[in-house]
Design a protein around this motif. Structure first.
Motif, mmCIF file in Angstrom:
data_model
loop_
_atom_site.group_PDB
_atom_site.id
_atom_site.type_symbol
_atom_site.label_atom_id
_atom_site.label_comp_id
_atom_site.label_asym_id
_atom_site.label_seq_id
_atom_site.Cartn_x
_atom_site.Cartn_y
_atom_site.Cartn_z
ATOM 1 N N UNK A 221 -41.832 42.700 -69.702
ATOM 2 C CA UNK A 221 -40.996 41.893 -68.820
ATOM 3 C C UNK A 221 -40.142 40.960 -69.670
ATOM 4 N N UNK A 222 -38.856 40.829 -69.341
ATOM 5 C CA UNK A 222 -38.023 39.894 -70.094
ATOM 6 C C UNK A 222 -37.822 38.611 -69.286
ATOM 7 N N UNK A 223 -37.169 37.637 -69.906
ATOM 8 C CA UNK A 223 -37.013 36.336 -69.283
ATOM 9 C C UNK A 223 -36.246 36.379 -67.970
ATOM 10 N N UNK A 224 -35.204 37.193 -67.901
ATOM 11 C CA UNK A 224 -34.417 37.300 -66.673
ATOM 12 C C UNK A 224 -35.250 37.870 -65.532
ATOM 13 N N UNK A 225 -36.090 38.850 -65.854
ATOM 14 C CA UNK A 225 -36.943 39.442 -64.826
ATOM 15 C C UNK A 225 -37.994 38.446 -64.341
ATOM 16 N N UNK A 226 -38.528 37.647 -65.260
ATOM 17 C CA UNK A 226 -39.467 36.600 -64.864
ATOM 18 C C UNK A 226 -38.789 35.617 -63.921
ATOM 19 N N UNK A 227 -37.589 35.192 -64.275
ATOM 20 C CA UNK A 227 -36.897 34.201 -63.450
ATOM 21 C C UNK A 227 -36.549 34.770 -62.077
ATOM 22 N N UNK A 228 -36.253 36.064 -62.015
ATOM 23 C CA UNK A 228 -35.965 36.701 -60.726
ATOM 24 C C UNK A 228 -37.180 36.617 -59.802
ATOM 25 N N UNK A 229 -38.374 36.792 -60.374
ATOM 26 C CA UNK A 229 -39.587 36.666 -59.575
ATOM 27 C C UNK A 229 -39.757 35.239 -59.049
ATOM 28 N N UNK A 230 -39.457 34.272 -59.902
ATOM 29 C CA UNK A 230 -39.561 32.871 -59.488
ATOM 30 C C UNK A 230 -38.547 32.573 -58.380
ATOM 31 N N UNK A 231 -37.346 33.102 -58.503
ATOM 32 C CA UNK A 231 -36.323 32.901 -57.470
ATOM 33 C C UNK A 231 -36.759 33.518 -56.144
ATOM 34 N N UNK A 232 -37.406 34.688 -56.210
ATOM 35 C CA UNK A 232 -37.898 35.301 -54.985
ATOM 36 C C UNK A 232 -38.963 34.460 -54.313
ATOM 37 N N UNK A 233 -39.881 33.919 -55.105
ATOM 38 C CA UNK A 233 -40.900 33.032 -54.557
ATOM 39 C C UNK A 233 -40.283 31.780 -53.958
ATOM 40 N N UNK A 234 -39.311 31.215 -54.664
ATOM 41 C CA UNK A 234 -38.663 29.994 -54.185
ATOM 42 C C UNK A 234 -37.922 30.230 -52.876
ATOM 43 N N UNK A 235 -37.244 31.371 -52.770
ATOM 44 C CA UNK A 235 -36.468 31.673 -51.566
ATOM 45 C C UNK A 235 -37.347 31.743 -50.325
ATOM 46 N N UNK A 236 -38.610 32.045 -50.530
ATOM 47 C CA UNK A 236 -39.545 32.148 -49.411
ATOM 48 C C UNK A 236 -40.468 30.939 -49.303
ATOM 49 N N UNK A 237 -40.162 29.882 -50.053
ATOM 50 C CA UNK A 237 -40.975 28.670 -49.994
ATOM 51 C C UNK A 237 -42.380 28.865 -50.529
ATOM 52 N N UNK A 238 -42.526 29.678 -51.593
ATOM 53 C CA UNK A 238 -43.850 30.043 -52.094
ATOM 54 C C UNK A 238 -44.169 29.464 -53.474
ATOM 55 N N UNK A 239 -43.471 28.410 -53.864
ATOM 56 C CA UNK A 239 -43.705 27.835 -55.195
ATOM 57 C C UNK A 239 -44.671 26.652 -55.178
ATOM 58 N N UNK A 240 -45.552 26.627 -54.209
ATOM 59 C CA UNK A 240 -46.508 25.524 -54.112
ATOM 60 C C UNK A 240 -47.768 25.876 -54.900
ATOM 61 N N UNK A 241 -47.736 25.600 -56.185
ATOM 62 C CA UNK A 241 -48.868 25.901 -57.058
ATOM 63 C C UNK A 241 -49.531 24.618 -57.542
ATOM 64 N N UNK A 242 -50.856 24.664 -57.660
ATOM 65 C CA UNK A 242 -51.593 23.532 -58.237
ATOM 66 C C UNK A 242 -51.768 23.704 -59.739
ATOM 67 N N UNK A 243 -51.758 24.981 -60.202
ATOM 68 C CA UNK A 243 -51.998 25.288 -61.606
ATOM 69 C C UNK A 243 -51.041 26.363 -62.103
ATOM 70 N N UNK A 244 -50.663 26.245 -63.363
ATOM 71 C CA UNK A 244 -49.956 27.296 -64.081
ATOM 72 C C UNK A 244 -50.809 27.659 -65.292
ATOM 73 N N UNK A 245 -51.012 28.957 -65.503
ATOM 74 C CA UNK A 245 -51.772 29.451 -66.641
ATOM 75 C C UNK A 245 -50.902 30.439 -67.406
ATOM 76 N N UNK A 246 -50.763 30.234 -68.717
ATOM 77 C CA UNK A 246 -50.004 31.196 -69.522
ATOM 78 C C UNK A 246 -50.843 31.674 -70.696
#
Length: 348
Positions: free
Chosen positions: A106-131
């Protein structure tokens, strides 16, 4: 009202088809009742006594076969009560210890596209991020954008970073990632879980003694994270876990160690599993990193014991093949959820 309309349509279909005979009239009456109920307040959701510990966005590698990256982290976190949304930084057929590896990155643009999709649906309410494993500078830079975006939604987001770069003195990512981790990622992390080699890369100092490891933790605290666990320090033919926690700004960190015997077998995914367990237990004991690390270490050791037992004694595997020692997570549910404490924390 929408619920009622759908049920009315369903009822009409039953009348036309007539496949349920006498039961048709009963169902239509029930649907009519449901339509009336739908105009009233929605029913309360049953409390089954299983509240979520939080929602995690986990950005790591993924293998179809075996347990590394997200495959090693998602299941344990779910057992410990988290909802987990995995993003696979790579998707490989198996880990790189095998002769052949196939898959996609996965490249950076593809990662950001996933984040944009989550944001568009109001789904970015996370308590934790793990990398975990990240293979390129551009992808890691995008992860930093993700941290900023998630904290714009939840300023209290906990970011647990496993800075996967290498082990045993060798890199398995491009060395260009080191300054990005050191200068940009460490400062925004809440918890950092490097191994011995990675701690040296992040601090720019050699670590050959326990005292030097403890000082490395202090250096990392100054850079950003309040919790640091060096997950594998090799001293005197023993394996030592070093932990450090700054509970209040300006205070000296509370530090500890857990000493373990070395296992003479090679495993993959142990660092990914350890970080996930640390995250899970730290949520349950937010002010007691000592306790969280003790539980995480004992869970991990139990998983390794079960893995070895599945293939015979370690001594019977003088040169174990990669496929022989895939972690036995599914067989270790009880040990992950409620580990027996055999290796205890020593406060320093």
């Amino acid at each position: 009202m929408h619920f009622g309309i759908l049920q009315e349509q369903h009822c009409r279909v039953n009348q036309v088809v007539g496949a349920w005979g006498v039961g048709r009239e009963f169902r239509c009456k029930e649907f009519a009742k449901a339509r009336i109920r739908s105009s009233m307040a929605p029913p309360m959701v049953t409390d089954v006594g299983l509240p979520s510990a939080g929602r995690v966005l986990s950005i790591q590698s993924h293998t179809v076969h075996g347990y590394v990256g997200n495959k090693a982290a998602v299941f344990p976190l779910q057992i410990l009560g988290f909802d987990v949304d995995p993003v696979n930084s790579v998707q490989f057929s198996n880990h790189t210890g095998y002769k052949t590896v196939k898959g996609q990155v996965l490249d950076g643009e593809q990662l950001w596209a996933l984040i944009e999709g989550l944001e568009a649906n109001g789904l970015l309410h996370y308590t934790h991020l793990l990398t975990g494993y990240i293979g390129s500078v551009s992808f890691l830079e995008t992860v930093l954008r993700v941290v900023e975006k998630l904290r714009s939604v939840n300023p209290n987001l906990i970011y647990v970073c496993d800075p996967v770069m290498g082990d045993d003195g060798k890199f398995y990512v491009t060395p260009e990632l080191v300054p990005v981790y050191r200068e940009k990622v460490v400062p925004v992390s809440t918890m950092l879980t490097p191994n011995h080699f990675e701690a040296e890369q992040l601090t720019g100092r050699r670590i050959e003694t326990e005292a030097e490891a403890l000082q490395a933790c202090v250096d990392l605290h100054v850079a950003g994270p309040s919790k640091v666990v060096i997950t594998s320090l090799s001293i005197n033919n023993m394996l030592t876990v070093i932990g450090s926690h700054v509970q209040s700004k300006g205070e000296a960190p509370k530090q500890f160690r857990i000493v373990l015997p070395k296992l003479h077998s090679y495993f993959t995914g142990t660092g990914d599993l350890m970080t996930a367990l640390l995250m899970g237990w730290s949520h349950k004991f937010p002010d007691d990193l000592d306790k969280a690390a003790e539980l995480a270490v004992n869970s991990l050791q139990a998983v390794l014991k079960n893995t070895i037992a599945d293939y015979g004694e370690a001594g019977a595997l003088p040169e174990p093949k990669a496929k022989q020692l895939e972690l036995r997570l599914i067989q270790s549910v009880n040990e992950i959820q409620s580990p027996e404490i055999k290796f205890v924390t020593e406060k320093l």
